[in-house]
Design an enzyme around this catalytic site. Sequence first.
Site, PDB file in Angstrom:
ATOM      1  N   ASP A   1       0.826  -1.221   0.000  1.00 24.33           N
ATOM      2  CA  ASP A   1       0.000   0.000   0.000  1.00 24.33           C
ATOM      3  C   ASP A   1       0.854   1.263   0.000  1.00 24.33           C
ATOM      4  OD1 ASP A   1       0.765  -0.858   2.671  1.00 24.33           O
ATOM      5  OD2 ASP A   1      -0.456   0.779   3.439  1.00 24.33           O
TER       6      ASP A   1
ATOM      7  N   GLU B   1       0.281  -0.925   5.846  1.00 26.07           N
ATOM      8  CA  GLU B   1       1.361  -0.373   6.673  1.00 26.07           C
ATOM      9  C   GLU B   1       1.101   1.094   6.984  1.00 26.07           C
ATOM     10  OE1 GLU B   1       5.190   1.450   7.854  1.00 26.07           O
ATOM     11  OE2 GLU B   1       3.933   2.017   6.179  1.00 26.07           O
TER      12      GLU B   1
HETATM   13 ZN   LIG Z   1       6.661   2.705   3.868  1.00 25.65          ZN
END
Ligand SMILES: [Zn+2]
Length: 578
Positions: free
Chosen positions: A175, A242
């Site tokens: 992501d 993340e």
């Molecule tokens: Zn990163």
Amino acid sequence: MKPAAAPPVLPLEAGPQQSHRRSRVKGLVLIFLALVLFLVSFPDLGPFPRLLPGPLGREQDFKSGCTQPEPLHPSKDSGLDKVFDQISSSAFRNATIRRLSAAVQVKTESFDDLGAIGKDPRWDVFYDFHQYLEDTFPLIHKTLHVEKVNTHGLLYTWQGSDESLKPTLLLAHQDTVPVPPETISSWTYPPWSGEYDGKYIWGRGASDCKNQLIAAMETLELLLEADFTPKRTVLLSFGFDEECSGTLGASKLAAVIQKRYGKDGIAVIVDEGSGFEQAWGTLFAKPGTAEKGYTDVHITVRMPGGHSSIPSDHTSIGILSELITKIEAEQYRTRLVDSNPYYTQLQCGAAYSPEFPSKLKKLLGHRRQGHNTCKAKPDRLAIEAAKQGPEIKYLMQTSQAVDVISGGIKVNALPERATVVVNHRINIGETTQVVQDKLTRLAGEVAKKHNLTLHAFDGQEEPSSVILEPSTYELEAAPVTPADGSGVSPFSVLAGTTRALYGEGVVVTPGIMTGNTDTRYYWALTRHIFRFAPGFDPEDGAGLGSIHTVNERVSVLNHVNSVRWFMLFVRNMDEAEL
Ligand SMILES: [Zn+2]
Ligand SMILES: *[C@@H]1O[C@H](CO)[C@@H](O)[C@H](O)[C@H]1NC(C)=O
Ligand SMILES: *[C@@H]1O[C@H](CO)[C@@H](O)[C@H](O)[C@H]1NC(C)=O
């Protein structure tokens, strides 16, 4: 430095009267000499600089605190060196530009307000990303064991022939942070164009961190193409949230890996992180071996409401302001514990950097000799080092920032509640308790003064009170990765690989991350966690300036170098006797 100046010369001729005076002078001279000798032996006790030549400030002594392993080249399977050369070819360069550019074009933003997987359609972009990887890396998908963890997490297992060896684990996240629509027009090239301008690949995710993900995949694909068979299992684990916590991606992936290999079951982890930095005339590679802790504290003042025409002397807003002023008036200590990687970096600087400041070197010398380690005394070394700037100071100090405030709803009504959120990043060697203790003490003083009840981290509240609450997300400072380059260790392999690729002019020193990566879920799997962006482009410097903002990009040379690095690292780990 020269020894102490000689005592004053005495008159040659001395009469009987003078002889009495002479013995008094002699006595004084002796006392003076004794004093000089004392001060020279205990330089910290006196106002004078150290006079005797001692081990202080000798490069050799600092080198022992910053051992640099020899460049490490893989020695087995020399047929693979061809593959390494292949990475430098124009064909590979062209192909890697296409691959990374196309990866950037798959828009994989993650948002703080995402709903459940399968319900919120914004997650579905990861199906497209997986398809892209399958099409682009056919050998990996044919040969490796591929698992989808919690729908979008990717775990690749390349089984090694020797099951007694702990695996090498490479992390990255699929992501990216979102691009706020109002900023799109400020980009030189559209954020999901993956534009290549002859030097850079542009776009969201180009350097955080699809470059790292693609580099790891490219490395394995090349090794498969060359029929490499690993002795040591290689794992790739790619989370997908993340940038908004990692609870659905990394946390679930880490659990699967831990179930399979056990606590401490992994040899080494390399994740995104810090890269290269010029300091004091030296080029440092700075794999992150530590992360500061994190806590947000919510502070609320509750007071009776009422009409603003008959107010109390202090409203909840006024009292909260008083507390904020007290909080800001008292900064956390600047303190450098021995396990803080910045302490190692200072020793590396003293040992190898031509422009390392002499004052720092002197303080460092005292410190290595065991002076100034008393906990209660101000840490002179840290305070001096902090003068280099706030970005250095906060490698050695818990930070506090009053970031969000709210209170009051109507101009003719007394505010019943006022709330502030204070953000903290916890210093290495300290815990979130340090923050709780300080805020409890100061809030207690203010509460007492205004006759309010204090509820400090007890989960309760009532009218007329000051309430302290921790955030839901709180994290202690990460365990510090061992980073001694003298023996065979994961750090030595990583540092030796880096010096093999970039030359012995590069000094590898552990670094600190002031933010957190997905590795926060992997602490139990190994002590050897490195947050490292291994690509370096001398013309581009560190190249991290564009992360999370407009015009994110990565230079192609930086990317190609990170593929070279991963290639050497995977092979070196395969050969390492760890
Ligand atoms: Zn990163
Ligand atoms: C790589 O791309 C450049 C520019 O498009 C081209 O000139 C060169 O021939 C290509 N190299 C190979 C090996 O395809
Ligand atoms: C303080 O508050 C208590 C109860 O909330 C009250 O009984 C007391 O009179 C107050 N004292 C002052 C000095 O206002």
